[in-house]
Design a protein around this motif. Structure first.
Motif, short mmCIF file in Angstrom:
data_model
loop_
_atom_site.label_atom_id
_atom_site.label_comp_id
_atom_site.label_asym_id
_atom_site.label_seq_id
_atom_site.Cartn_x
_atom_site.Cartn_y
_atom_site.Cartn_z
N ARG A 1 39.99 39.67 32.30
CA ARG A 1 40.29 40.05 33.55
C ARG A 1 39.41 40.16 34.66
N PRO A 2 39.68 40.35 35.88
CA PRO A 2 38.77 40.29 36.89
C PRO A 2 37.61 41.20 36.59
N GLU A 3 37.99 42.68 36.30
CA GLU A 3 36.64 43.71 35.99
C GLU A 3 35.81 43.26 35.01
N VAL B 1 29.31 38.36 35.62
CA VAL B 1 28.36 37.91 36.52
C VAL B 1 27.04 38.61 37.20
N ARG B 2 27.36 39.89 37.04
CA ARG B 2 26.46 40.76 37.33
C ARG B 2 25.25 41.06 36.60
N THR C 1 40.27 48.44 38.70
CA THR C 1 40.65 49.23 37.32
C THR C 1 41.74 49.40 37.01
N GLY C 2 42.56 48.88 35.77
CA GLY C 2 43.82 49.33 35.52
C GLY C 2 44.90 48.41 35.92
N LEU D 1 36.19 35.11 43.20
CA LEU D 1 35.58 35.76 41.96
C LEU D 1 35.50 34.56 40.78
N LEU D 2 36.45 33.73 40.46
CA LEU D 2 36.35 32.62 39.61
C LEU D 2 35.65 31.33 39.95
#
Length: 273
Positions: free
Chosen positions: A111-113, A119-120, A152-153, A236-237
């Protein structure tokens, strides 16, 4: 999101069906594949292979499913009808499960989170090895990521859908009249904007023959909240793929043509505006 470099299974085609054998460390992926096939067989028959049997307890777990006759959509120009059929199949998967069944599923992996954290962690070791064009795009992407709101969530005001979890066009098979779907090892509860971005930003959508992304997205009936979220997910992707392709280019035997990471750098900077 499964990179081609990180294959988790081997596939054997035989008269008794298609056997997908997973590595000993991927029992969870095998279980997700089996669960997805059973759910789709019940609630959206004909959209995916039929589940035949599974051995989830084996050291290298397996799933056996029926074969499909279609040809992968990856690597060939798509007609307008094929793009429309692709969007229809994607929508059918997303809306396949009743709300109570969907609510009982865990979120899909990647998921995005999770990707933001990845990546960080990649940046400090990837940046010193990157060429000028790729490195500048990494910097721009990390600047954008540092200014984005942490998730988040789950995203607000965006409904959950059933997500296949892999946007590779090779997983979408055209049989001459419709598109069917394979590969559910990263499936689970997700949201539509993120799953659509999985397709549009996957290397399979542009490295060989570009997918007509505007045409594809025109067939996806997004809500206002999903339309706002989609560009964030695409950025993001695209950033994730920039790192993956830079890692691939640094290997002794890259899977992609020379210059692919540089092309991805341009794609990311276009998305960042």
């Amino acid at each position: 999101m499964t990179s081609d470099r990180w294959s988790t299974h081997a596939i054997t085609v035989g008269p008794a069906g298609v056997t997908k054998r997973f590595r000993a460390t991927d029992h969870d992926r095998c279980a997700r594949e089996w669960r997805a096939l059973r759910l789709l067989s019940r609630y959206a028959p004909g959209l995916a292979p039929e589940p035949l049997r599974a051995d989830l307890a084996a050291r290298e777990p397996t799933v056996v499913m029926s074969g499909l006759a279609g040809a992968p959509l990856r690597g060939a120009p798509l007609t307008a009808g094929q793009v429309e059929a692709l969007a229809a199949a994607v929508a059918a998967v997303h809306g396949s499960l009743p709300p109570d069944v969907l609510a009982s599923l865990p979120p899909r992996p990647g998921r995005p989170e999770e990707l933001s954290g990845l990546v960080r962690s990649w940046y400090p070791r990837a940046r010193p090895q990157a060429g000028d064009q790729v490195g500048r795009a990494m910097d721009d992407g990390m600047d954008w990521l540092s200014g984005s709101v942490p998730e988040t969530g789950g995203p607000p005001d965006v409904p959950w859908v059933f997500g296949p979890g892999d946007g590779n066009l090779a997983n979408y098979l055209w049989d001459g009249s419709r598109v069917q779907v394979v590969d559910f090892e990263d499936s689970g509860r997700s949201d539509r904007a993120f799953e659509l971005a999985e397709i549009t930003e996957h290397a399979a959508a542009w490295v060989e023959v570009p997918l007509d992304v505007p045409r594809f997205l025109r067939h996806c009936d997004l809500t206002p909240a999903e339309s706002v979220r989609l560009p964030h997910c695409r950025r993001l992707l695209a950033l994730v793929w920039l790192f993956l392709l830079s890692f691939d280019a640094a290997t002794g035997a890259p899977r992609n043509p020379p210059g692919t990471a540089e092309r991805q750098a341009g794609r990311l900077r276009d998305l960042l505006g």
